[in-house]
Motif scaffolding. Sequence first.
Motif, short mmCIF file in Angstrom:
data_model
loop_
_atom_site.label_atom_id
_atom_site.label_comp_id
_atom_site.label_asym_id
_atom_site.label_seq_id
_atom_site.Cartn_x
_atom_site.Cartn_y
_atom_site.Cartn_z
N MET A 1 45.23 53.75 47.41
CA MET A 1 43.95 53.13 47.20
C MET A 1 43.88 52.42 45.85
SD MET A 1 41.79 53.01 49.46
CE MET A 1 40.29 53.43 50.17
N TYR A 2 44.50 53.00 44.85
CA TYR A 2 44.45 52.44 43.51
C TYR A 2 45.02 51.02 43.48
CZ TYR A 2 45.30 51.94 38.50
OH TYR A 2 45.32 51.48 37.21
N LEU A 3 46.16 50.83 44.14
CA LEU A 3 46.79 49.51 44.14
C LEU A 3 45.95 48.49 44.90
CD1 LEU A 3 50.50 50.56 44.69
CD2 LEU A 3 49.45 49.72 42.58
N ASP A 4 45.33 48.91 45.99
CA ASP A 4 44.43 48.01 46.72
C ASP A 4 43.27 47.59 45.84
OD1 ASP A 4 45.94 47.98 49.04
OD2 ASP A 4 44.78 49.58 49.99
N ASN A 5 42.74 48.52 45.09
CA ASN A 5 41.63 48.21 44.18
C ASN A 5 42.07 47.22 43.11
OD1 ASN A 5 39.77 49.81 45.50
ND2 ASN A 5 40.15 51.58 44.20
N MET A 6 43.29 47.35 42.63
CA MET A 6 43.81 46.40 41.65
C MET A 6 43.91 45.00 42.27
SD MET A 6 46.73 48.61 39.68
CE MET A 6 47.01 47.44 38.35
N ALA A 7 44.35 44.93 43.52
CA ALA A 7 44.45 43.64 44.20
C ALA A 7 43.08 43.00 44.32
CB ALA A 7 45.08 43.82 45.57
N TRP A 8 42.10 43.76 44.77
CA TRP A 8 40.74 43.22 44.92
C TRP A 8 40.13 42.84 43.58
CZ3 TRP A 8 39.09 41.34 49.23
CH2 TRP A 8 39.58 41.82 50.43
N MET A 9 40.37 43.65 42.56
CA MET A 9 39.84 43.34 41.24
C MET A 9 40.42 42.01 40.72
SD MET A 9 39.44 45.79 37.87
CE MET A 9 41.09 46.40 37.99
N GLY A 10 41.71 41.80 40.96
CA GLY A 10 42.32 40.54 40.58
C GLY A 10 41.72 39.36 41.33
N MET A 11 41.40 39.57 42.61
CA MET A 11 40.77 38.51 43.39
C MET A 11 39.39 38.16 42.84
SD MET A 11 42.06 39.70 47.17
CE MET A 11 40.88 38.71 48.04
N ILE A 12 38.66 39.14 42.38
CA ILE A 12 37.34 38.90 41.79
C ILE A 12 37.50 38.09 40.50
CG2 ILE A 12 35.36 40.01 40.68
CD1 ILE A 12 35.75 42.27 42.82
N TYR A 13 38.45 38.48 39.66
CA TYR A 13 38.69 37.71 38.43
C TYR A 13 39.08 36.28 38.76
CZ TYR A 13 38.37 41.53 35.06
OH TYR A 13 37.92 42.55 34.26
N GLN A 14 39.91 36.10 39.76
CA GLN A 14 40.33 34.75 40.14
C GLN A 14 39.13 33.93 40.62
OE1 GLN A 14 42.86 34.40 43.61
NE2 GLN A 14 43.95 32.70 42.66
N GLU A 15 38.28 34.52 41.43
CA GLU A 15 37.09 33.82 41.93
C GLU A 15 36.15 33.43 40.79
OE1 GLU A 15 35.16 36.07 44.98
OE2 GLU A 15 36.90 35.98 46.29
N LYS A 16 36.13 34.24 39.75
CA LYS A 16 35.27 33.95 38.59
C LYS A 16 35.92 32.97 37.62
CE LYS A 16 31.94 36.81 39.63
NZ LYS A 16 30.61 36.35 39.94
N GLY A 17 37.14 32.52 37.93
CA GLY A 17 37.80 31.53 37.10
C GLY A 17 38.72 32.10 36.03
N ASN A 18 38.93 33.40 36.04
CA ASN A 18 39.78 34.03 35.03
C ASN A 18 41.14 34.36 35.66
OD1 ASN A 18 40.89 35.42 32.92
ND2 ASN A 18 39.09 36.67 32.52
N GLU A 19 41.95 33.32 35.88
CA GLU A 19 43.24 33.51 36.53
C GLU A 19 44.22 34.29 35.66
OE1 GLU A 19 44.70 29.82 38.05
OE2 GLU A 19 43.25 29.86 39.71
#
Length: 48
Positions: free
Chosen positions: A1-19
């Motif tokens: 679950m932890y790794l999935d959460n990291m993936a989703w968190m990265g997607m949120i940062y990407q959507e917010k423009g913080n690649e």
Amino acid sequence: MYLDNMAWMGMIYQEKGNEAKAKEIWTQAVKLEPNFHWVAKGLLANLN
């Protein structure tokens, strides 16, 4: 679950423009689990 959460968190940062932060999180996830293909072959590979 932890790794999935990291993936989703990265997607949120990407959507917010913080690649840079998205790449940092996804790189950490791949270091923890090199066979995490969703991130290694998908998200990181498609990062602009």
